[in-house]
Motif scaffolding. Structure first.
Motif, PDB file in Angstrom:
ATOM      1  N   TRP A  21       0.833  -1.206   0.000  1.00 13.35           N
ATOM      2  CA  TRP A  21       0.000   0.000   0.000  1.00 13.35           C
ATOM      3  C   TRP A  21       0.865   1.252   0.000  1.00 13.35           C
ATOM      4  O   TRP A  21       0.605   2.204  -0.743  1.00 13.35           O
ATOM      5  N   PHE A  22       1.890   1.264   0.830  1.00 14.16           N
ATOM      6  CA  PHE A  22       2.787   2.421   0.908  1.00 14.16           C
ATOM      7  C   PHE A  22       3.455   2.683  -0.444  1.00 14.16           C
ATOM      8  O   PHE A  22       3.553   3.835  -0.890  1.00 14.16           O
ATOM      9  N   LEU A  23       3.895   1.613  -1.099  1.00 16.97           N
ATOM     10  CA  LEU A  23       4.528   1.777  -2.405  1.00 16.97           C
ATOM     11  C   LEU A  23       3.541   2.319  -3.435  1.00 16.97           C
ATOM     12  O   LEU A  23       3.881   3.199  -4.235  1.00 16.97           O
ATOM     13  N   HIS A  24       2.317   1.796  -3.420  1.00 15.48           N
ATOM     14  CA  HIS A  24       1.302   2.292  -4.351  1.00 15.48           C
ATOM     15  C   HIS A  24       0.961   3.761  -4.087  1.00 15.48           C
ATOM     16  O   HIS A  24       0.762   4.544  -5.018  1.00 15.48           O
ATOM     17  N   ALA A  25       0.876   4.135  -2.812  1.00 10.74           N
ATOM     18  CA  ALA A  25       0.404   5.467  -2.454  1.00 10.74           C
ATOM     19  C   ALA A  25       1.482   6.538  -2.588  1.00 10.74           C
ATOM     20  O   ALA A  25       1.216   7.633  -3.108  1.00 10.74           O
ATOM     21  N   LEU A  26       2.700   6.251  -2.138  1.00 14.98           N
ATOM     22  CA  LEU A  26       3.687   7.315  -1.978  1.00 14.98           C
ATOM     23  C   LEU A  26       5.021   7.078  -2.676  1.00 14.98           C
ATOM     24  O   LEU A  26       5.916   7.926  -2.580  1.00 14.98           O
ATOM     25  N   ILE A  27       5.168   5.964  -3.375  1.00 12.26           N
ATOM     26  CA  ILE A  27       6.444   5.685  -4.048  1.00 12.26           C
ATOM     27  C   ILE A  27       6.285   5.565  -5.559  1.00 12.26           C
ATOM     28  O   ILE A  27       7.042   6.176  -6.323  1.00 12.26           O
ATOM     29  N   ALA A  28       5.303   4.811  -6.015  1.00  7.03           N
ATOM     30  CA  ALA A  28       5.149   4.555  -7.451  1.00  7.03           C
ATOM     31  C   ALA A  28       4.936   5.852  -8.222  1.00  7.03           C
ATOM     32  O   ALA A  28       4.125   6.694  -7.845  1.00  7.03           O
ATOM     33  N   GLY A  29       5.682   6.005  -9.298  1.00  7.09           N
ATOM     34  CA  GLY A  29       5.569   7.168 -10.162  1.00  7.09           C
ATOM     35  C   GLY A  29       6.438   8.337  -9.762  1.00  7.09           C
ATOM     36  O   GLY A  29       6.756   9.195 -10.597  1.00  7.09           O
ATOM     37  N   LYS A  30       6.835   8.402  -8.495  1.00  7.74           N
ATOM     38  CA  LYS A  30       7.577   9.576  -8.024  1.00  7.74           C
ATOM     39  C   LYS A  30       8.956   9.663  -8.662  1.00  7.74           C
ATOM     40  O   LYS A  30       9.427  10.745  -9.003  1.00  7.74           O
ATOM     41  N   GLY A  31       9.604   8.520  -8.864  1.00  9.11           N
ATOM     42  CA  GLY A  31      10.947   8.537  -9.434  1.00  9.11           C
ATOM     43  C   GLY A  31      10.964   8.892 -10.904  1.00  9.11           C
ATOM     44  O   GLY A  31      11.703   9.780 -11.338  1.00  9.11           O
ATOM     45  N   ILE A  32      10.133   8.216 -11.716  1.00  9.34           N
ATOM     46  CA  ILE A  32      10.169   8.472 -13.161  1.00  9.34           C
ATOM     47  C   ILE A  32       9.686   9.872 -13.484  1.00  9.34           C
ATOM     48  O   ILE A  32      10.201  10.517 -14.409  1.00  9.34           O
ATOM     49  N   ALA A  33       8.693  10.383 -12.728  1.00 12.95           N
ATOM     50  CA  ALA A  33       8.218  11.742 -12.974  1.00 12.95           C
ATOM     51  C   ALA A  33       9.279  12.777 -12.592  1.00 12.95           C
ATOM     52  O   ALA A  33       9.528  13.737 -13.334  1.00 12.95           O
ATOM     53  N   LEU A  34       9.916  12.596 -11.441  1.00 11.09           N
ATOM     54  CA  LEU A  34      10.947  13.541 -11.006  1.00 11.09           C
ATOM     55  C   LEU A  34      12.142  13.512 -11.949  1.00 11.09           C
ATOM     56  O   LEU A  34      12.707  14.563 -12.288  1.00 11.09           O
ATOM     57  N   LEU A  35      12.544  12.334 -12.408  1.00  2.00           N
ATOM     58  CA  LEU A  35      13.665  12.251 -13.339  1.00  2.00           C
ATOM     59  C   LEU A  35      13.353  12.958 -14.648  1.00  2.00           C
ATOM     60  O   LEU A  35      14.236  13.593 -15.247  1.00  2.00           O
ATOM     61  N   ALA A  36      12.110  12.866 -15.131  1.00  2.00           N
ATOM     62  CA  ALA A  36      11.741  13.560 -16.356  1.00  2.00           C
ATOM     63  C   ALA A  36      11.828  15.073 -16.159  1.00  2.00           C
ATOM     64  O   ALA A  36      12.350  15.803 -17.016  1.00  2.00           O
ATOM     65  N   PHE A  37      11.338  15.567 -15.025  1.00  2.00           N
ATOM     66  CA  PHE A  37      11.432  16.999 -14.731  1.00  2.00           C
ATOM     67  C   PHE A  37      12.887  17.439 -14.659  1.00  2.00           C
ATOM     68  O   PHE A  37      13.281  18.468 -15.224  1.00  2.00           O
ATOM     69  N   LEU A  38      13.711  16.656 -13.960  1.00  2.00           N
ATOM     70  CA  LEU A  38      15.125  17.004 -13.813  1.00  2.00           C
ATOM     71  C   LEU A  38      15.868  16.911 -15.143  1.00  2.00           C
ATOM     72  O   LEU A  38      16.829  17.645 -15.386  1.00  2.00           O
ATOM     73  N   PHE A  39      15.422  16.007 -16.020  1.00  3.58           N
ATOM     74  CA  PHE A  39      15.988  15.916 -17.363  1.00  3.58           C
ATOM     75  C   PHE A  39      15.826  17.254 -18.078  1.00  3.58           C
ATOM     76  O   PHE A  39      16.778  17.784 -18.654  1.00  3.58           O
ATOM     77  N   GLY A  40      14.609  17.798 -18.037  1.00  2.00           N
ATOM     78  CA  GLY A  40      14.376  19.100 -18.657  1.00  2.00           C
ATOM     79  C   GLY A  40      15.120  20.214 -17.956  1.00  2.00           C
ATOM     80  O   GLY A  40      15.647  21.133 -18.598  1.00  2.00           O
TER      81      GLY A  40
END
Length: 366
Positions: free
Chosen positions: A57-76
């Motif tokens: 549940w914790f991974l679904h709620a607060l971990i999943a998606g956070k890394g790939i989205a942040l890396l895309a922002f930081l890429f730009g």
């Protein structure tokens, strides 16, 4: 001549990139049993384990998606920083994108069908075309991308509602010969890459464009933005956390049981609560690192080695979890713990390496 210490804004980007690595590794490893048809995460394992359910549940709620989205922002954001250093830097960035695309294709074909490097390289190439646009033009592009996102949401919801024909694909964790596993993995990688290139491209491009604009504004380094960032993070952080928790909790009964309808809805929408959370959490983290250099110094070295550590994490997942490897399925808690241990080991390795890049980073920077 002694190398100068990186500017604060660059060190902060490195630190954020280091933080983004853990969600990527954790989701890739914990979600491995769901490949190739489902994801990004698997239902808790064992199904009757209370701790496994809590961690899942914790991974679904607060971990999943956070890394790939942040890396895309930081890429730009990184592209925006290098853009200000002249045409030579722009040409170098284009060469890096070509190398990243090569790595992504090899990685996705041979190791892990969920590769993100290919999509980032394609999105980054589009962003490079926009590199000379004014801020006004970038705002127009941003509005267009938001409109495309709405269209994509509608299309994916309709497609996910259509009845599926045929048998489910064989899990990539099922025992298989190396040749058979590679053919199946490569086929799913090709199919998912085409799908992402046609429907999924607006999401990373939207995040990268936002990062590019943020870098142009010096959002994380110019003192004039600090009061606004502090106000926004204070007001929005906990409501954004609540939205992410509510989203996962409402879908949790189906996610826990592996219901295909519910997991497809989660996969369609989970990045949007993520973006809301990151919009408040990232400024809060930057401000915290600015006031606490110890946190910045602990994280920034890892951010210079994320490419190598991301790819090596796929080597390990192939060896441990794939059908061509050990086909090991130790359960949600154990895999999440292994991911955390791997990330912590990356911190230690980066501290030992100091400013010396790992071979892949050195090759990519040439």
């Amino acid at each position: 001549m002694n190398p100068a210490r990186p500017p604060q804004r660059v060190a902060a980007v490195d630190a954020l990139r280091a933080l983004a690595l853990f969600p990527v590794v954790a989701v890739n490893w914990v979600g491995y049993p769901a490949l190739p048809d489902a994801g990004p995460l698997s239902p808790p394992s064992p199904a009757d384990g209370v701790v496994a359910e809590v961690v899942s549940w914790f991974l679904h709620a607060l971990i999943a998606g956070k890394g790939i989205a942040l890396l895309a922002f930081l890429f730009g954001y990184s592209q925006g920083l290098s853009q200000s250093r002249g045409e030579e830097a722009l040409d170098k960035r284009r060469r890096r994108l070509a190398k990243m695309l090569t790595l992504g294709l090899l990685h996705g074909t041979l190791l892990y069908m969920g590769d993100i490097l290919t999509l980032y390289a394609v999105s980054g190439s589009v962003l490079a075309i926009w590199a000379g646009h004014s801020m006004a033009m970038l705002k127009v592009r941003l509005r267009v991308l938001i409109g495309l996102e709405l269209v994509v949401i509608a299309l994916t919801v309709v497609m996910a509602s259509m009845p599926l024909s045929g048998e489910p694909s064989m899990p990539l964790s099922a025992p298989a010969t190396w040749g058979d596993w590679t053919l199946r993995n490569a086929g799913h990688f090709l199919a998912s890459t085409i799908a992402f290139a046609t429907l999924g491209l607006p999401t990373p491009l939207l995040l990268m464009t936002a990062g590019l604009m943020a870098a142009r504004l010096r959002l994380f380094s110019h003192p004039r933005w600090e009061p606004a960032l502090r106000r926004w993070s204070r007001r929005a952080l906990w409501p954004a956390v609540a939205v992410n928790i509510a989203f996962a909790s409402l879908l949790w009964p189906g996610l826990r049981d592996g219901d295909g309808y519910v997991t497809s809805r989660y996969a369609i929408f989970y990045l949007y609560p993520t973006m809301l959370l990151l919009s408040a959490a990232v400024p809060a983290l930057v401000l915290r690192m600015r006031s606490d250099p110890r946190l910045l110094n602990a994280l920034a070295p890892l951010g210079r080695h994320t490419l190598s550590l991301y790819l090596f994490s796929s080597v390990l997942s192939f060896a441990l979890f794939s059908g061509a490897g050990l086909s090991w399925q130790p359960g949600t808690v154990a895999v999440a713990g292994l991911a955390l241990a791997y990330w912590t080991g990356g911190l230690l390795l980066a501290r030992l390496r100091g400013p010396r890049p790992l071979p892949l980073e050195r090759w990519l920077s040439r």
